[in-house]
Enzyme design. Sequence first.
Site, PDB file in Angstrom:
ATOM      1  CE  LYS A 178      44.629   4.312  15.430  1.00 31.63           C
ATOM      2  NZ  LYS A 178      44.975   5.253  16.495  1.00 31.63           N
TER       3      LYS A 178
ATOM      4  NE  ARG B  49      50.496   6.119  14.848  1.00 31.46           N
ATOM      5  CZ  ARG B  49      49.530   6.395  15.725  1.00 31.46           C
ATOM      6  NH1 ARG B  49      49.473   5.770  16.875  1.00 31.46           N
ATOM      7  NH2 ARG B  49      48.621   7.284  15.435  1.00 31.46           N
TER       8      ARG B  49
ATOM      9  NE  ARG C 108      40.733  13.094  16.955  1.00 31.57           N
ATOM     10  CZ  ARG C 108      41.581  12.089  16.708  1.00 31.57           C
ATOM     11  NH1 ARG C 108      41.166  10.842  16.781  1.00 31.57           N
ATOM     12  NH2 ARG C 108      42.819  12.346  16.366  1.00 31.57           N
TER      13      ARG C 108
ATOM     14  NE  ARG D 106      45.144  14.217  19.330  1.00 30.77           N
ATOM     15  CZ  ARG D 106      45.197  13.000  18.832  1.00 30.77           C
ATOM     16  NH1 ARG D 106      44.380  12.065  19.261  1.00 30.77           N
ATOM     17  NH2 ARG D 106      46.071  12.704  17.899  1.00 30.77           N
TER      18      ARG D 106
ATOM     19  NE  ARG E 104      47.628  12.663  13.639  1.00 31.03           N
ATOM     20  CZ  ARG E 104      46.449  13.056  14.127  1.00 31.03           C
ATOM     21  NH1 ARG E 104      46.097  14.317  14.062  1.00 31.03           N
ATOM     22  NH2 ARG E 104      45.664  12.186  14.695  1.00 31.03           N
TER      23      ARG E 104
HETATM   24  P1  ADP Z   1      45.796   9.167  16.083  1.00 33.29           P
HETATM   25  O1  ADP Z   1      45.592   7.704  16.070  1.00 33.29           O
HETATM   26  O2  ADP Z   1      44.529   9.916  16.009  1.00 33.29           O
HETATM   27  O3  ADP Z   1      46.853   9.641  15.135  1.00 33.29           O
HETATM   28  P2  ADP Z   1      47.269   8.995  18.587  1.00 33.29           P
HETATM   29  O4  ADP Z   1      46.752   9.638  19.796  1.00 33.29           O
HETATM   30  O5  ADP Z   1      47.275   7.512  18.513  1.00 33.29           O
HETATM   31  O6  ADP Z   1      46.379   9.628  17.446  1.00 33.29           O
HETATM   32  O7  ADP Z   1      48.752   9.494  18.267  1.00 33.29           O
HETATM   33  C1  ADP Z   1      49.101  10.855  18.227  1.00 33.29           C
HETATM   34  C2  ADP Z   1      50.559  11.018  17.838  1.00 33.29           C
HETATM   35  O8  ADP Z   1      51.412  10.378  18.828  1.00 33.29           O
HETATM   36  C3  ADP Z   1      50.961  10.366  16.522  1.00 33.29           C
HETATM   37  O9  ADP Z   1      50.686  11.175  15.402  1.00 33.29           O
HETATM   38  C4  ADP Z   1      52.466  10.140  16.743  1.00 33.29           C
HETATM   39  O10 ADP Z   1      53.197  11.341  16.578  1.00 33.29           O
HETATM   40  C5  ADP Z   1      52.543   9.767  18.212  1.00 33.29           C
HETATM   41  N1  ADP Z   1      52.460   8.293  18.371  1.00 33.29           N
HETATM   42  C6  ADP Z   1      51.422   7.600  18.907  1.00 33.29           C
HETATM   43  N2  ADP Z   1      51.659   6.271  18.859  1.00 33.29           N
HETATM   44  C7  ADP Z   1      52.869   6.122  18.271  1.00 33.29           C
HETATM   45  C8  ADP Z   1      53.676   5.000  17.911  1.00 33.29           C
HETATM   46  N3  ADP Z   1      53.266   3.742  18.125  1.00 33.29           N
HETATM   47  N4  ADP Z   1      54.879   5.242  17.325  1.00 33.29           N
HETATM   48  C9  ADP Z   1      55.303   6.482  17.092  1.00 33.29           C
HETATM   49  N5  ADP Z   1      54.585   7.589  17.381  1.00 33.29           N
HETATM   50  C10 ADP Z   1      53.391   7.416  17.964  1.00 33.29           C
END
Ligand code: ADP
Length: 223
Positions: free
Chosen positions: A16, A91, A130, A163, A174
Amino acid sequence: MKKANLIMLGAPGSGKGTRAVALCEVLGIAQVSTGDLFRNNIKEGTELGKLAKSYINKGELVPDGVTAAMVKDRLSKPDTAGGFILDGFPRTLAQAEMLDKILAELGEEISYALYLDVPDAEIIRRISGRMICSECQAPYHREFNPPKSEGICDKCGGKLFTRDDDKPETVKKRLEVFRSTTLPLADFYGARGILVKIPPELSERGAAADMREVAEKLGLCAR
Ligand code: ADP
Ligand code: ZN
């Protein structure tokens, strides 16, 4: 033509971020990635960063109120007025409701939620490999989207890194959180008639061409 106020829904590692970046370039709209915002705060050692890190490294979600406040702040900046794509938010159902409130206050609404449906096995394959740029956060993959020179960002010359939360145990957690907590949002936006499934595989033409096609089909206007 429709204003592009978009949500990008998909599992971690579904691609995404790559789609969101491409769509922003195609449409000239702002990308709002909660993951990037948290990582910037962690890098700068802010209070928000310290708090977020304790959840992120366990593969858990940062609490809804904290995340929504950060998004509200970001959506109040002028560059999002011409359209935006939310990558990684909402989310949870509670976040989706908070988002409706935030947008109502700004006199805006979501035009579409774009959904990438990718099988778990494929997700694991994509996440192992990644890398992201430590400077501009551009995403890369050793196999599918390698940088021109190893370990270096094509766009800004920054160093690429893996990461912490892309370790296999954290990825598993996750994915569980995604299935149980985030996936119900597909039904939430589906019931509203604004859910659009987009192809989970990139074509040979690349992300920009694919997203241009999506934008044209949906009649989204560029800035
Ligand atoms: P990915 O989509 O690959 O999991 P992101 O970079 O979007 O990675 O998110 C990494 C982490 O940041 C998530 O696993 C979560 O811990 C936190 N995070 C990101 N967006 C949110 C959200 N909307 N609500 C709560 N935690 C979030
Ligand atoms: Zn870079």
